[in-house]
Design a protein around this motif. Sequence first.
Motif, PDB file in Angstrom:
ATOM      1  N   ASN A  38       0.898  -1.217  -0.013  1.00  0.00           N
ATOM      2  CA  ASN A  38      -0.094   0.031  -0.057  1.00  0.00           C
ATOM      3  C   ASN A  38       0.828   1.085   0.204  1.00  0.00           C
ATOM      4  O   ASN A  38       2.115   1.323   0.353  1.00  0.00           O
ATOM      5  N   ASP A 362       0.004  -2.113   5.918  1.00  0.00           N
ATOM      6  CA  ASP A 362      -1.111  -2.605   5.151  1.00  0.00           C
ATOM      7  C   ASP A 362      -2.513  -1.788   5.347  1.00  0.00           C
ATOM      8  O   ASP A 362      -3.440  -2.245   6.170  1.00  0.00           O
ATOM      9  N   ALA A 364      -4.854  -0.879   3.701  1.00  0.00           N
ATOM     10  CA  ALA A 364      -6.222  -1.432   2.991  1.00  0.00           C
ATOM     11  C   ALA A 364      -6.898  -2.622   3.922  1.00  0.00           C
ATOM     12  O   ALA A 364      -8.097  -2.516   4.224  1.00  0.00           O
ATOM     13  N   SER A 365      -6.025  -3.300   4.581  1.00  0.00           N
ATOM     14  CA  SER A 365      -6.659  -4.308   5.448  1.00  0.00           C
ATOM     15  C   SER A 365      -7.259  -3.587   6.672  1.00  0.00           C
ATOM     16  O   SER A 365      -8.078  -3.981   7.448  1.00  0.00           O
ATOM     17  N   GLN A 368     -10.535  -2.089   6.147  1.00  0.00           N
ATOM     18  CA  GLN A 368     -11.300  -2.740   5.631  1.00  0.00           C
ATOM     19  C   GLN A 368     -12.686  -3.028   6.274  1.00  0.00           C
ATOM     20  O   GLN A 368     -13.767  -2.882   5.936  1.00  0.00           O
ATOM     21  N   ASN A 371     -15.112  -0.228   5.843  1.00  0.00           N
ATOM     22  CA  ASN A 371     -15.472  -0.059   4.649  1.00  0.00           C
ATOM     23  C   ASN A 371     -16.691  -1.188   4.548  1.00  0.00           C
ATOM     24  O   ASN A 371     -17.809  -0.795   4.027  1.00  0.00           O
ATOM     25  N   GLN A 372     -16.466  -2.338   5.400  1.00  0.00           N
ATOM     26  CA  GLN A 372     -17.371  -3.273   5.232  1.00  0.00           C
ATOM     27  C   GLN A 372     -18.795  -2.900   6.064  1.00  0.00           C
ATOM     28  O   GLN A 372     -19.895  -3.313   5.826  1.00  0.00           O
ATOM     29  N   SER A 391      -5.163   6.996   4.990  1.00  0.00           N
ATOM     30  CA  SER A 391      -6.201   6.194   4.558  1.00  0.00           C
ATOM     31  C   SER A 391      -6.802   6.859   3.171  1.00  0.00           C
ATOM     32  O   SER A 391      -8.100   6.489   2.810  1.00  0.00           O
ATOM     33  N   TYR A 394      -7.739   4.417   0.524  1.00  0.00           N
ATOM     34  CA  TYR A 394      -8.337   2.919   0.753  1.00  0.00           C
ATOM     35  C   TYR A 394      -9.633   3.358   1.770  1.00  0.00           C
ATOM     36  O   TYR A 394     -10.654   2.282   1.643  1.00  0.00           O
ATOM     37  N   LYS A 396     -13.122   4.637   1.677  1.00  0.00           N
ATOM     38  CA  LYS A 396     -14.124   5.177   0.541  1.00  0.00           C
ATOM     39  C   LYS A 396     -15.286   5.876   0.886  1.00  0.00           C
ATOM     40  O   LYS A 396     -16.254   5.953   0.252  1.00  0.00           O
TER      41      LYS A 396
END
Lengths: 491, 71
Positions: A38, A362, A364-365, A368, A371-372, A391, A394, A396
């Motif tokens: 990333n 990392d 993005a992880s 995550q 985002n979820q 961030s 990554y 959103k």
Amino acid sequence: MATNAQILVKARIGTIPGIAWIIGLAGILRFVNLGQENLWYDESFTLLLARLPLGNLLTAIRGDVHPPLWYFVEAVNIRLFGTSEIALRWPSALLGCLAVWQIYRLSLRLGLAERIAKTAGLFCAILPAMLYYSQEARMYMLLTCAVLWMIQSALDERWYQFELAGIIAAYSQNLGLAYVACIGLATLILSRRRLPAFIALGCIGIAWLPWAVWGLSHQIANMSQGFWMAPLTLGGALWPLTSVTMGWRLGDQLQLHIYATSVALSLWGLYRSWGWLRSKAGLIYLAGLLGMPLVLALVSVLWRDIYLHRALLPSAALLMIPWAYGLDSLGKANRRVALVVVAPALAIGVLAHYFPTHSRSDIASWVQPVNQEWRQGDIAYHVAIDSCILSQSYLKHPYYLLPESSDLSQSLTDETKHAVGFPMAPFDSLLTQGYQRAYFFWIDSPMVSQKELNEIARIKDHYWYKVIQESRGQIVGSGIWLVDLNSKDVF
Amino acid sequence: MANYPNYQKWLDVLSQRDAGTLLVCLSALIAISLLWNIRYLAPRFLPIARTIAVAGYFGTFALAILLIKAS
């Protein structure tokens, strides 16, 4: 029995020069995992600025600590190729391959044998720090190529190229000016034709002047309020000899021996190179190799701390020539013994680059779960500028930033923050804006101010929250809490 | 600097790093000087000195890996 076609292919392969294979290897090593990690803080910051329209970009750069050239390169680049990690990093990777070719050519220009030039190119191709910066969306490979080009054109007395290379160096990193000064001064003193060298340096100065008046003076005023660089020590001054060669991604247990190999090779190479370093061409080269660290150390002692190890990457690339010469100058038995030590050390350094102990985060992880689990009425909130920038690519969803957030380095002034257009609001105002839950991003690091730490403590004490992510290292802690905005002081 | 209470922690880490760098540079300098001097002062001992140097390098390398993993 081989067919005619096979013989022809073999013959054609045989005619490909050795340096082409080495550049091919450099390309494979640089492009193979280019987008795997990333973006880290500085790269995300590059993307943030590169996305801006020209007016805002110029204002943001003026409030930053770097000159504009790299941001212009990336601004054009992302409009052509998008904003993925690969898209952002490929210019550095390509420049990394170019640097291999430049080191090879420079070695030949210095009068060294073809095999030494190839070995220097090979070192440049596989050097872990060169691999790292060839895979980073920052300006250091551009600076390296500009410095190498400047030395080559000074030796060839190609003054237009010398001017262009000097201007690129000065406009890619503010400290590039020290390279221009060292190489320029050495060229002026040692060149057979001083007038064209003097005119070329004058042209570089005139081209740099607008930036000095409009941008750099403003940046120096901003930086004087910060503590970007740590005070210089003797160990700190020598550290680039290890970190800008073998990189800093090695595990603790590997560092002593791998770094010692790098230092020994440097000492030995410089000692053995003394013969050709005393020539006029050698001294101009030496100005590029040692002039920069000496100038940075001197300025750090006499004025303020500016000893930035990354800015010494061009010197590290130049150091590959004495490395190659030092190994080549050994007798057969000694060379075999040296290779038994150097080859595994370099191999471990390269492996550590691809399988690092200290890698880019990392992100993005990390984001995550946010985002979820995001739902209507949610908002993200950053208490520190670090998580906000990290961030960017990554997360959103919309966010706010604590208005008082600042950073130790003063690299993100209010001017830059406004030019970038960070949405800023106090945390307590989120509920009145209609939000129900906030993903609260916090970082506790040496770069975080007391105000930001107070805000983290306040949220912890006055709101109900659920921990989404949390980690704590030796000196850095970070986390994401899901805060119920209706819960203030209800328990 | 008072506004950044954790800044000192960073400086502490950097001072450890700088001390380590000095140790690395000193080790390299001693190793190179020893081999260089043996080459001139006692060339017949050079083969054995080379062997000891390589064995010492990889021996202490293995030791460092084991010790740091154990800690």
